[in-house]
Motif scaffolding. Sequence first.
Motif, PDB file in Angstrom:
ATOM      1  N   ALA A 259       0.839  -1.200   0.000  1.00 51.11           N
ATOM      2  CA  ALA A 259       0.000   0.000   0.000  1.00 51.11           C
ATOM      3  C   ALA A 259       0.873   1.249   0.000  1.00 51.11           C
ATOM      4  O   ALA A 259       2.022   1.227   0.443  1.00 51.11           O
ATOM      5  CB  ALA A 259      -0.919   0.003   1.216  1.00 51.11           C
ATOM      6  N   ARG A 260       0.282   2.329  -0.501  1.00 47.62           N
ATOM      7  CA  ARG A 260       0.951   3.623  -0.509  1.00 47.62           C
ATOM      8  C   ARG A 260       0.124   4.596   0.339  1.00 47.62           C
ATOM      9  O   ARG A 260      -1.066   4.773   0.102  1.00 47.62           O
ATOM     10  CB  ARG A 260       1.076   4.144  -1.933  1.00 47.62           C
ATOM     11  N   LEU A 261       0.766   5.216   1.334  1.00 45.07           N
ATOM     12  CA  LEU A 261       0.099   6.186   2.203  1.00 45.07           C
ATOM     13  C   LEU A 261       0.612   7.582   1.888  1.00 45.07           C
ATOM     14  O   LEU A 261       1.808   7.852   1.963  1.00 45.07           O
ATOM     15  CB  LEU A 261       0.365   5.861   3.677  1.00 45.07           C
ATOM     16  N   THR A 262      -0.294   8.469   1.522  1.00 43.49           N
ATOM     17  CA  THR A 262       0.056   9.866   1.260  1.00 43.49           C
ATOM     18  C   THR A 262      -0.802  10.765   2.141  1.00 43.49           C
ATOM     19  O   THR A 262      -1.996  10.509   2.330  1.00 43.49           O
ATOM     20  CB  THR A 262      -0.179  10.229  -0.219  1.00 43.49           C
ATOM     21  N   GLN A 263      -0.188  11.806   2.699  1.00 44.75           N
ATOM     22  CA  GLN A 263      -0.892  12.776   3.527  1.00 44.75           C
ATOM     23  C   GLN A 263      -0.130  14.097   3.497  1.00 44.75           C
ATOM     24  O   GLN A 263       1.089  14.120   3.303  1.00 44.75           O
ATOM     25  CB  GLN A 263      -1.048  12.266   4.956  1.00 44.75           C
ATOM     26  N   PRO A 264      -0.842  15.222   3.647  1.00 44.08           N
ATOM     27  CA  PRO A 264      -0.194  16.539   3.550  1.00 44.08           C
ATOM     28  C   PRO A 264       0.934  16.694   4.574  1.00 44.08           C
ATOM     29  O   PRO A 264       0.806  16.288   5.733  1.00 44.08           O
ATOM     30  CB  PRO A 264      -1.343  17.509   3.848  1.00 44.08           C
ATOM     31  N   GLY A 265       2.046  17.266   4.131  1.00 44.34           N
ATOM     32  CA  GLY A 265       3.156  17.550   5.030  1.00 44.34           C
ATOM     33  C   GLY A 265       3.987  16.358   5.418  1.00 44.34           C
ATOM     34  O   GLY A 265       4.882  16.469   6.266  1.00 44.34           O
ATOM     35  N   GLN A 266       3.702  15.174   4.829  1.00 38.32           N
ATOM     36  CA  GLN A 266       4.443  13.955   5.166  1.00 38.32           C
ATOM     37  C   GLN A 266       4.966  13.321   3.885  1.00 38.32           C
ATOM     38  O   GLN A 266       4.328  13.391   2.832  1.00 38.32           O
ATOM     39  CB  GLN A 266       3.523  12.964   5.891  1.00 38.32           C
ATOM     40  N   PRO A 267       6.127  12.697   3.948  1.00 36.60           N
ATOM     41  CA  PRO A 267       6.615  11.986   2.761  1.00 36.60           C
ATOM     42  C   PRO A 267       5.741  10.775   2.462  1.00 36.60           C
ATOM     43  O   PRO A 267       5.150  10.180   3.365  1.00 36.60           O
ATOM     44  CB  PRO A 267       8.039  11.563   3.162  1.00 36.60           C
ATOM     45  N   GLU A 268       5.665  10.419   1.214  1.00 31.88           N
ATOM     46  CA  GLU A 268       4.910   9.227   0.819  1.00 31.88           C
ATOM     47  C   GLU A 268       5.565   7.986   1.405  1.00 31.88           C
ATOM     48  O   GLU A 268       6.784   7.856   1.429  1.00 31.88           O
ATOM     49  CB  GLU A 268       4.864   9.134  -0.709  1.00 31.88           C
ATOM     50  N   ARG A 269       4.740   7.066   1.883  1.00 26.73           N
ATOM     51  CA  ARG A 269       5.268   5.852   2.506  1.00 26.73           C
ATOM     52  C   ARG A 269       4.688   4.619   1.834  1.00 26.73           C
ATOM     53  O   ARG A 269       3.510   4.588   1.491  1.00 26.73           O
ATOM     54  CB  ARG A 269       4.928   5.817   3.996  1.00 26.73           C
ATOM     55  N   LEU A 270       5.533   3.589   1.694  1.00 23.51           N
ATOM     56  CA  LEU A 270       5.087   2.284   1.225  1.00 23.51           C
ATOM     57  C   LEU A 270       4.938   1.362   2.428  1.00 23.51           C
ATOM     58  O   LEU A 270       5.813   1.313   3.303  1.00 23.51           O
ATOM     59  CB  LEU A 270       6.071   1.694   0.219  1.00 23.51           C
ATOM     60  N   ILE A 271       3.825   0.650   2.480  1.00 24.32           N
ATOM     61  CA  ILE A 271       3.501  -0.181   3.640  1.00 24.32           C
ATOM     62  C   ILE A 271       3.175  -1.591   3.166  1.00 24.32           C
ATOM     63  O   ILE A 271       2.407  -1.773   2.211  1.00 24.32           O
ATOM     64  CB  ILE A 271       2.283   0.401   4.395  1.00 24.32           C
ATOM     65  N   ALA A 272       3.744  -2.586   3.825  1.00 26.67           N
ATOM     66  CA  ALA A 272       3.383  -3.977   3.533  1.00 26.67           C
ATOM     67  C   ALA A 272       1.959  -4.216   4.024  1.00 26.67           C
ATOM     68  O   ALA A 272       1.687  -4.131   5.220  1.00 26.67           O
ATOM     69  CB  ALA A 272       4.353  -4.934   4.214  1.00 26.67           C
ATOM     70  N   LEU A 273       1.050  -4.491   3.105  1.00 24.96           N
ATOM     71  CA  LEU A 273      -0.359  -4.652   3.462  1.00 24.96           C
ATOM     72  C   LEU A 273      -0.963  -5.773   2.623  1.00 24.96           C
ATOM     73  O   LEU A 273      -1.975  -5.595   1.946  1.00 24.96           O
ATOM     74  CB  LEU A 273      -1.115  -3.336   3.250  1.00 24.96           C
ATOM     75  N   ALA A 274      -0.322  -6.940   2.669  1.00 28.03           N
ATOM     76  CA  ALA A 274      -0.788  -8.079   1.886  1.00 28.03           C
ATOM     77  C   ALA A 274      -2.086  -8.635   2.471  1.00 28.03           C
ATOM     78  O   ALA A 274      -2.396  -8.435   3.651  1.00 28.03           O
ATOM     79  CB  ALA A 274       0.282  -9.169   1.864  1.00 28.03           C
ATOM     80  N   ARG A 275      -2.829  -9.318   1.634  1.00 22.34           N
ATOM     81  CA  ARG A 275      -4.044  -9.974   2.100  1.00 22.34           C
ATOM     82  C   ARG A 275      -3.691 -11.014   3.167  1.00 22.34           C
ATOM     83  O   ARG A 275      -2.737 -11.784   3.004  1.00 22.34           O
ATOM     84  CB  ARG A 275      -4.764 -10.651   0.931  1.00 22.34           C
ATOM     85  N   ARG A 276      -4.448 -11.043   4.215  1.00 18.21           N
ATOM     86  CA  ARG A 276      -4.127 -11.896   5.350  1.00 18.21           C
ATOM     87  C   ARG A 276      -4.589 -13.333   5.126  1.00 18.21           C
ATOM     88  O   ARG A 276      -5.618 -13.588   4.498  1.00 18.21           O
ATOM     89  CB  ARG A 276      -4.768 -11.338   6.623  1.00 18.21           C
ATOM     90  N   GLU A 277      -3.819 -14.262   5.676  1.00 17.68           N
ATOM     91  CA  GLU A 277      -4.184 -15.667   5.608  1.00 17.68           C
ATOM     92  C   GLU A 277      -5.344 -15.951   6.563  1.00 17.68           C
ATOM     93  O   GLU A 277      -5.503 -15.283   7.591  1.00 17.68           O
ATOM     94  CB  GLU A 277      -2.990 -16.547   5.982  1.00 17.68           C
ATOM     95  N   VAL A 278      -6.124 -16.975   6.223  1.00 19.13           N
ATOM     96  CA  VAL A 278      -7.263 -17.339   7.067  1.00 19.13           C
ATOM     97  C   VAL A 278      -6.804 -17.717   8.471  1.00 19.13           C
ATOM     98  O   VAL A 278      -7.427 -17.348   9.470  1.00 19.13           O
ATOM     99  CB  VAL A 278      -8.047 -18.504   6.419  1.00 19.13           C
ATOM    100  N   SER A 279      -5.696 -18.449   8.584  1.00 18.71           N
ATOM    101  CA  SER A 279      -5.202 -18.872   9.898  1.00 18.71           C
ATOM    102  C   SER A 279      -4.845 -17.674  10.764  1.00 18.71           C
ATOM    103  O   SER A 279      -5.087 -17.676  11.982  1.00 18.71           O
ATOM    104  CB  SER A 279      -3.993 -19.789   9.742  1.00 18.71           C
ATOM    105  N   ASP A 280      -4.283 -16.634  10.168  1.00 22.37           N
ATOM    106  CA  ASP A 280      -3.929 -15.419  10.898  1.00 22.37           C
ATOM    107  C   ASP A 280      -5.188 -14.720  11.404  1.00 22.37           C
ATOM    108  O   ASP A 280      -5.263 -14.281  12.560  1.00 22.37           O
ATOM    109  CB  ASP A 280      -3.119 -14.499   9.980  1.00 22.37           C
ATOM    110  N   CYS A 281      -6.201 -14.621  10.531  1.00 24.98           N
ATOM    111  CA  CYS A 281      -7.461 -13.980  10.937  1.00 24.98           C
ATOM    112  C   CYS A 281      -8.158 -14.790  12.018  1.00 24.98           C
ATOM    113  O   CYS A 281      -8.717 -14.234  12.979  1.00 24.98           O
ATOM    114  CB  CYS A 281      -8.378 -13.819   9.725  1.00 24.98           C
TER     115      CYS A 281
END
Length: 316
Positions: A259-281
């Motif tokens: 995922a990419r997070l953008t917000q005013p006054g902050q640098p753009e950030r890349l975030i690991a946001l993969a779909r979660r496994e059923v066992s984890d949920c």
Amino acid sequence: MIIDLPSSNTSAVNRKLVELRESGGVFALGRVLTLVVVTEDGPDLERSIDAANAASREHPCRVIVLARGQRKASPRLDAQIRVGGDAGAAEVIVLRGYGALTADEAGAGMVMPLLLPDTPVVAWWPGEAPSTPSQDAVGKLAQRRITDALASRNPGKALDARRRDYAPGDTDLTWTRLTHWRAQLAAALDVPPHEAVTAAQVAGETVSPSTELIAGWLAAALGVKVKRSPTDKEAGLSLVRLTRASGTVELSRPDGKTARLTQPGQPERLIALARREVSDCLAEELRRLDPDEVYAEALAGVSQVSRGRTPVRVQA
């Protein structure tokens, strides 16, 4: 170790459990709950057992699997006990019922003698679930009832049923898959400037229960107008955009992984946001046995969401 008990009954299963306990040690001690898995006897059965075994490493439990076989066959119960390396940190009891034993009431009757005493009961439907889990024969035995609208043949219809027939103790893995999304959005709003959100937009594929739920959550939590739009890609939930006076906070995930997070006054950030496994949920849901009030609010908030028809393009 796997022990098969063909053409059996619950009394024989209990006797075998006692025999294993006496010969191999007290493997029932330390179990914190009973997890009842209600599914069909088919290709998805082992995947459900694997997910329960993985979750049991965080929550040692007794897993009872009701695997419904052919409904037109003669009444018969084939049981199987798995312990040791074949059961993770759990003891797994698989009950394959045929004929009259595939009925909900019969399944609950087979489960009751095998429940661990003085421990909570959690019911999980990894595939198709009853329209009203709290009124189901197995669901009535449980303090928590876990469904998965995404695994249904008609996810949209399944989510409508969850909304219509919600009861305290219900939850759905489409909601659990949103935990990391909600955490990232809450963290983004928790830094200056602390401004109110004036509008919100959520985009995801046309049939996406998680997209519906995060839109409902935002409508209930923020008290603003939320627009739910389709996307040009089939990638589940893809975009959340929050509008404030100073600018827009945007969390987008075009590929289902990063995922990419953008917000005013902050640098753009890349975030690991993969779909979660059923066992984890599943493991996350087993951490709590009290009603999930925020989930209930999100379900109610879906009715406040407006619908857009024009697909939103999510930049890669």
